[in-house]
Write a protein that holds these residues in place. Structure first.
Motif, PDB file in Angstrom:
ATOM      1  N   ASP A  51      12.546 -41.154 -53.260  1.00  0.00           N
ATOM      2  CA  ASP A  51      11.457 -41.890 -52.618  1.00  0.00           C
ATOM      3  C   ASP A  51      10.786 -40.944 -51.633  1.00  0.00           C
ATOM      4  N   ALA A  52       9.838 -40.190 -52.146  1.00  0.00           N
ATOM      5  CA  ALA A  52       9.217 -39.129 -51.351  1.00  0.00           C
ATOM      6  C   ALA A  52       8.598 -39.638 -50.047  1.00  0.00           C
ATOM      7  N   PRO A  53       7.919 -40.812 -50.031  1.00  0.00           N
ATOM      8  CA  PRO A  53       7.324 -41.257 -48.767  1.00  0.00           C
ATOM      9  C   PRO A  53       8.329 -41.439 -47.632  1.00  0.00           C
ATOM     10  N   SER A  54       9.557 -41.864 -47.963  1.00  0.00           N
ATOM     11  CA  SER A  54      10.560 -42.059 -46.925  1.00  0.00           C
ATOM     12  C   SER A  54      11.324 -40.785 -46.606  1.00  0.00           C
ATOM     13  N   ASN A  99      37.781 -47.232 -60.454  1.00  0.00           N
ATOM     14  CA  ASN A  99      36.963 -47.245 -61.680  1.00  0.00           C
ATOM     15  C   ASN A  99      35.876 -48.319 -61.660  1.00  0.00           C
ATOM     16  N   ALA A 100      35.190 -48.465 -60.538  1.00  0.00           N
ATOM     17  CA  ALA A 100      34.182 -49.516 -60.398  1.00  0.00           C
ATOM     18  C   ALA A 100      32.854 -49.162 -61.063  1.00  0.00           C
ATOM     19  N   GLY A 101      32.636 -47.875 -61.348  1.00  0.00           N
ATOM     20  CA  GLY A 101      31.368 -47.466 -61.939  1.00  0.00           C
ATOM     21  C   GLY A 101      30.225 -47.420 -60.955  1.00  0.00           C
ATOM     22  N   PHE A 102      30.491 -47.302 -59.687  1.00  0.00           N
ATOM     23  CA  PHE A 102      29.498 -47.238 -58.613  1.00  0.00           C
ATOM     24  C   PHE A 102      28.764 -45.914 -58.762  1.00  0.00           C
ATOM     25  N   GLY A 103      27.660 -45.923 -59.421  1.00  0.00           N
ATOM     26  CA  GLY A 103      26.441 -46.058 -59.117  1.00  0.00           C
ATOM     27  C   GLY A 103      25.262 -45.721 -59.948  1.00  0.00           C
ATOM     28  N   ASP A 104      24.695 -46.686 -60.626  1.00  0.00           N
ATOM     29  CA  ASP A 104      23.277 -46.553 -60.976  1.00  0.00           C
ATOM     30  C   ASP A 104      22.495 -46.784 -59.692  1.00  0.00           C
ATOM     31  N   VAL A 105      21.456 -46.009 -59.444  1.00  0.00           N
ATOM     32  CA  VAL A 105      20.786 -46.054 -58.143  1.00  0.00           C
ATOM     33  C   VAL A 105      19.282 -46.246 -58.291  1.00  0.00           C
ATOM     34  N   ALA A 106      18.702 -46.919 -57.284  1.00  0.00           N
ATOM     35  CA  ALA A 106      17.249 -47.071 -57.189  1.00  0.00           C
ATOM     36  C   ALA A 106      16.891 -47.149 -55.718  1.00  0.00           C
ATOM     37  N   ILE A 107      15.872 -46.411 -55.308  1.00  0.00           N
ATOM     38  CA  ILE A 107      15.486 -46.346 -53.902  1.00  0.00           C
ATOM     39  C   ILE A 107      13.983 -46.548 -53.776  1.00  0.00           C
ATOM     40  N   SER A 108      13.569 -47.358 -52.791  1.00  0.00           N
ATOM     41  CA  SER A 108      12.149 -47.610 -52.565  1.00  0.00           C
ATOM     42  C   SER A 108      11.950 -48.253 -51.196  1.00  0.00           C
ATOM     43  N   SER A 109      11.077 -47.681 -50.398  1.00  0.00           N
ATOM     44  CA  SER A 109      10.613 -48.297 -49.146  1.00  0.00           C
ATOM     45  C   SER A 109      11.746 -48.765 -48.246  1.00  0.00           C
ATOM     46  N   ALA A 153      33.479 -62.049 -67.283  1.00  0.00           N
ATOM     47  CA  ALA A 153      34.123 -60.787 -67.641  1.00  0.00           C
ATOM     48  C   ALA A 153      33.263 -60.022 -68.634  1.00  0.00           C
ATOM     49  N   ASN A 154      33.190 -58.716 -68.429  1.00  0.00           N
ATOM     50  CA  ASN A 154      32.495 -57.799 -69.337  1.00  0.00           C
ATOM     51  C   ASN A 154      30.991 -58.043 -69.423  1.00  0.00           C
ATOM     52  N   ASP A 155      30.388 -58.579 -68.368  1.00  0.00           N
ATOM     53  CA  ASP A 155      28.920 -58.673 -68.314  1.00  0.00           C
ATOM     54  C   ASP A 155      28.305 -57.308 -68.000  1.00  0.00           C
ATOM     55  N   TYR A 156      29.009 -56.507 -67.213  1.00  0.00           N
ATOM     56  CA  TYR A 156      28.532 -55.200 -66.741  1.00  0.00           C
ATOM     57  C   TYR A 156      27.238 -55.328 -65.944  1.00  0.00           C
ATOM     58  N   PHE A 157      27.187 -56.343 -65.101  1.00  0.00           N
ATOM     59  CA  PHE A 157      26.096 -56.525 -64.154  1.00  0.00           C
ATOM     60  C   PHE A 157      26.036 -55.308 -63.232  1.00  0.00           C
ATOM     61  N   GLY A 158      24.867 -54.681 -63.146  1.00  0.00           N
ATOM     62  CA  GLY A 158      24.735 -53.454 -62.362  1.00  0.00           C
ATOM     63  C   GLY A 158      24.741 -52.206 -63.205  1.00  0.00           C
ATOM     64  N   CYS A 159      24.772 -52.369 -64.551  1.00  0.00           N
ATOM     65  CA  CYS A 159      24.706 -51.186 -65.419  1.00  0.00           C
ATOM     66  C   CYS A 159      23.380 -50.455 -65.238  1.00  0.00           C
ATOM     67  N   SER A 160      22.364 -51.167 -64.779  1.00  0.00           N
ATOM     68  CA  SER A 160      21.071 -50.562 -64.478  1.00  0.00           C
ATOM     69  C   SER A 160      20.459 -51.313 -63.304  1.00  0.00           C
ATOM     70  N   VAL A 161      19.718 -50.595 -62.464  1.00  0.00           N
ATOM     71  CA  VAL A 161      19.045 -51.219 -61.332  1.00  0.00           C
ATOM     72  C   VAL A 161      17.677 -50.578 -61.163  1.00  0.00           C
ATOM     73  N   ALA A 162      16.767 -51.338 -60.568  1.00  0.00           N
ATOM     74  CA  ALA A 162      15.444 -50.830 -60.220  1.00  0.00           C
ATOM     75  C   ALA A 162      15.007 -51.506 -58.940  1.00  0.00           C
ATOM     76  N   CYS A 163      14.146 -50.838 -58.193  1.00  0.00           N
ATOM     77  CA  CYS A 163      13.687 -51.377 -56.919  1.00  0.00           C
ATOM     78  C   CYS A 163      12.269 -50.891 -56.656  1.00  0.00           C
ATOM     79  N   GLU A 164      11.404 -51.793 -56.253  1.00  0.00           N
ATOM     80  CA  GLU A 164      10.057 -51.433 -55.825  1.00  0.00           C
ATOM     81  C   GLU A 164       9.669 -52.344 -54.669  1.00  0.00           C
ATOM     82  N   ASP A 165       9.573 -51.766 -53.493  1.00  0.00           N
ATOM     83  CA  ASP A 165       9.284 -52.520 -52.276  1.00  0.00           C
ATOM     84  C   ASP A 165      10.319 -53.631 -52.109  1.00  0.00           C
ATOM     85  N   ASP A 166       9.898 -54.898 -52.172  1.00  0.00           N
ATOM     86  CA  ASP A 166      10.812 -56.017 -51.935  1.00  0.00           C
ATOM     87  C   ASP A 166      11.342 -56.639 -53.221  1.00  0.00           C
ATOM     88  N   VAL A 167      11.120 -56.015 -54.360  1.00  0.00           N
ATOM     89  CA  VAL A 167      11.581 -56.543 -55.637  1.00  0.00           C
ATOM     90  C   VAL A 167      12.754 -55.699 -56.139  1.00  0.00           C
TER      91      VAL A 167
END
Length: 276
Positions: A51-54, A99-109, A153-167
């Protein structure tokens, strides 16, 4: 920023991230940085965002250990102070586990979202969890966790994330009996609001949410096991706006073939409004 999770420096698969800068003509290498722990098998750079602006960039190391926790994962924040980048802070989950798989990452504002798809939630193995960190000056602090309405079980919630401002968007590519879902959230005045999950059209088990991307109010979600009418398991990308699904399978403009949906990126150059 480019991740190199298999890079061997002092240790095998320690990982590294390289920063490049555009000079108006070409991209040139700026610096290569490592994690604050820098141990074998950390795999720093498995996922990166900037997030270059920050003035911040982040890189995950899903194989990083923390105390008694093995492969619980960590995320390193990098800070830009002209003319270069430096390693700033190491972040871990407050409820970390092996083995939590921490971290797909997304950064914004000033918001940082980190997914942990292998995190056990409410006794459900690999249900998954996502974490919201907030920027305060030059530091990041854990704010709250995100979960699907009903963890399975086995939903794998958090396998991908995205963030833009407040969304915020979180993918769970095995949710709903392997169909996959994408969960939208909005952040306002410190409170998170969960919105109805997004699903792929059609039949089969497309595994929507394999990857997600967000730009100018438009979401693109990968579905790596989606099938077209003429090709099985070719993969697809689905585009959504605030009004719902705006297009189905994304196809190559020249060949007409469905595009594989394992990794996607959304960007509408110069488009201030969402597409029709």
């Amino acid at each position: 920023i480019v991740g190199a999770p298999a890079y061997d420096s002092s240790h095998a698969d320690q990982g590294a991230v390289a920063f490049f800068k555009w000079d108006g003509i070409a991209w040139g290498w700026l610096t290569t940085l490592y994690g604050l722990s820098a141990n074998a098998g950390d795999r720093l750079g498995a996922c990166v965002d900037i997030d270059a602006p920050s003035g911040f960039a982040v890189a995950s190391a899903p194989g990083d250990d923390d105390g008694a926790f093995t492969d619980c994962g960590a995320v390193t924040a990098f800070r830009y102070i002209d003319p270069n980048w430096s390693t700033s802070q190491r972040l871990v989950a407050p409820d970390r586990e092996n083995n939590a798989g921490f971290g797909d990452v997304a950064i914004s504002s000033g918001r940082l979202v980190i997914g942990a798809p292998n995190k056990d939630v409410g006794g459900q193995a690999d249900a998954g969890e996502a974490y919201l960190f907030l920027q305060d000056g030059w530091t990041w602090s854990y704010d709250q966790s995100l979960y699907p309405p009903t963890p399975h079980a086995n939903d794998y919630f958090g396998c991908s994330v995205a963030c833009e401002d407040d969304v915020i968007l979180v993918g769970a590519f095995f949710a709903s009996s392997y169909h996959g879902e994408v969960y939208p959230y909005t952040l306002a005045y410190g409170a998170i609001t969960a919105w109805p999950a997004l699903a792929a059209s059609g039949t089969g088990v497309p595994q929507l949410g394999t990857d997600v991307a967000l730009s100018e109010g438009t979401l693109v979600a990968g579905a790596q096991m989606s099938s077209s009418p003429d090709t099985a398991l070719c993969g697809a990308a689905y585009a959504f706006s605030s009004r719902g699904l705006v297009t189905g399978v994304v196809r190559d403009a020249e060949t007409g073939e469905g595009l594989a949906g394992k990794e996607v990126s959304a960007f509408y150059p110069g488009a201030p409004d969402e597409p029709d």
